[in-house]
Design an enzyme around this catalytic site. Sequence first.
Site, PDB file in Angstrom:
ATOM      1  N   LYS A 111       0.833  -1.212   0.000  1.00 18.70           N
ATOM      2  CA  LYS A 111       0.000   0.000   0.000  1.00 18.70           C
ATOM      3  C   LYS A 111       0.865   1.260   0.000  1.00 18.70           C
ATOM      4  O   LYS A 111       0.515   2.263  -0.612  1.00 18.70           O
ATOM      5  CB  LYS A 111      -0.948   0.012   1.217  1.00 18.70           C
ATOM      6  CG  LYS A 111      -2.105  -0.971   1.092  1.00 18.70           C
ATOM      7  CD  LYS A 111      -3.097  -0.542   0.026  1.00 18.70           C
ATOM      8  CE  LYS A 111      -4.330  -1.405  -0.073  1.00 18.70           C
ATOM      9  NZ  LYS A 111      -4.176  -2.688  -0.742  1.00 18.70           N
ATOM     10  N   LYS A 194      -3.446 -11.958  -9.737  1.00 17.71           N
ATOM     11  CA  LYS A 194      -4.598 -11.980  -8.834  1.00 17.71           C
ATOM     12  C   LYS A 194      -5.756 -11.159  -9.395  1.00 17.71           C
ATOM     13  O   LYS A 194      -5.576  -9.978  -9.700  1.00 17.71           O
ATOM     14  CB  LYS A 194      -4.191 -11.430  -7.466  1.00 17.71           C
ATOM     15  CG  LYS A 194      -5.276 -11.580  -6.418  1.00 17.71           C
ATOM     16  CD  LYS A 194      -4.948 -10.873  -5.113  1.00 17.71           C
ATOM     17  CE  LYS A 194      -6.226 -10.596  -4.344  1.00 17.71           C
ATOM     18  NZ  LYS A 194      -6.123  -9.523  -3.389  1.00 17.71           N
ATOM     19  N   LYS A 197     -10.305  -6.226  -7.570  1.00 15.33           N
ATOM     20  CA  LYS A 197     -10.964  -4.963  -7.924  1.00 15.33           C
ATOM     21  C   LYS A 197     -10.113  -3.776  -7.495  1.00 15.33           C
ATOM     22  O   LYS A 197     -10.224  -2.696  -8.037  1.00 15.33           O
ATOM     23  CB  LYS A 197     -12.364  -4.879  -7.333  1.00 15.33           C
ATOM     24  CG  LYS A 197     -12.416  -5.005  -5.829  1.00 15.33           C
ATOM     25  CD  LYS A 197     -13.844  -5.121  -5.349  1.00 15.33           C
ATOM     26  CE  LYS A 197     -13.923  -5.467  -3.876  1.00 15.33           C
ATOM     27  NZ  LYS A 197     -13.487  -6.827  -3.543  1.00 15.33           N
TER      28      LYS A 197
END
Length: 331
Positions: A111, A194, A197
Site C-alpha cells: 500500500k 490476482k 478490484k
Amino acid sequence: METVVSGIRPTGELHLGNYFGALRNFIKMQHEHNCYFFIADYHSLTTHPTPHDLHGHVKSVLINYLAAGLDPEVSTIYIQSDMPQVAELYLLLNMNAYIGELERVASFKEKIRTQPNNVNAGLLTYPTLMAADIIIHRATKVPVGKDQGQHLEMTRTFVNRFNRLYNVEYFPEPVAYNFGEDLIKIPGLDGSTKMSKSDNENSCIYLSDSPELIRKKVMRAVTDQGPTEPMQAKPQPIINIFDIMAAVSPKETLEHFEGLYNTCQIRYGDMKKQLAEDVIVFNAPFREKIQELSSNNDYLRKVAKHGAEKAVESASKTIKEVREIIGFKSF
Ligand code: ADP
Ligand code: TRP
C-alpha cells in the site's frame, strides 16, 4: 463444531476471486460450524477514508452473500460497524502491537507503494483490526484466499502474546482455511496473478456481470501468439486463462484445451469463446438472485438487524471477559 469468522471489504461488487477464495467456503462451512460472516466496512476506510457510496457497497456485498447461498438463519451475517465492540478490542490489541512488526507486513508495504499519499494509521494497524474481527468471537477457522495468509499469522502472534502477557489461555489460535486444500488465488484477465478490484477493474468478472459484459471482458483477456513447440511452458497470461477455466468449466473442457495447447493447435479465440459461455452459465444463478434481492430492502434490513443482534451478543461476552482479564473493574 468450531467457530468460523470471515469478512470481505465493501469496496465494490464481488468477483470470481472473492467467490473461489472466500465465499464458496463460507457457504460450505455454514452447515458444519458456528459461523460469523461480516462486511468489513471499517476496514474499507483504510483505503477509502472518504468513500463515495459506503452504504451502497455494503448493500451490494450483503446481496452477494445472500445470492451465493448464505443463510441468515444458519450463520450470523452482520456489518462490522454494527458491532462496535470490535473497535474496543482493536484498541486493546493495539497496545501490544509493535510498529516494527506492522511495518513489515507485505500488504502494508504494497500500500505504501500503491497509495503513497494515503499511508494512514488505519492501514498500518489493518492486521490488528482483522485480528480483533476474528478473536472477538474466539474463532478457530478463517476461510480466506491466499493473499490473507500473512494476516492470519499476525493474528496468531497477537493471540499468543495476549495469552502470554495476561497469563491466560483465553483466545484460541485461528488458522486460514480452504476445505483441506491449499489456499486459492484466482488470476486476472489482464495477465496479473490476482483477480482484484483494487488493482484493475478490467481484470475482474463480477458475479453480477451480464452475459454481454462477460463475453466482452473474456474476449479482451490478454493472450499471445500461441505455443510454437509441443508441451511448451505457459506464460502468465495463458496460465491465467487456463486457471479461470479450471475454476468454472467442466474438467473435459479444460482437458480438451490443454491437449490443443500441448500440440500447438490451440486457437485462443475459440478457447475464450468457450470460457465466456462457461462463465455465463456459472454466473447465471448468482445474477438472477442478485437482481431479485436488490429491490428487497425490507428483507435486507431484517437480515442486517438479526445478524447485528447475534454478533453483538457474542462480542459483548468476549469484551466483558477481556476487560476482566486486563484488570478493568467497575466501582
Ligand atoms: P480485492 O482484492 O478484490 O479487493 P478483497 O481484498 O476484498 O478483494 O478480498 C476478499 C476476500 O476474497 C479475501 O478472503 C481474499 O483472500 C479473497 N480474494 C480476493 N481476490 C482473490 C483472488 N483473486 N483469488 C482468491 N481469493 C481472492
Ligand atoms: N482483510 C480481508 C481482505 O482484504 C478482509 C477481512 C477483514 C477479514 N477482517 C477479516 C477476513 C477477518 C477474514 C477475517 O479480504
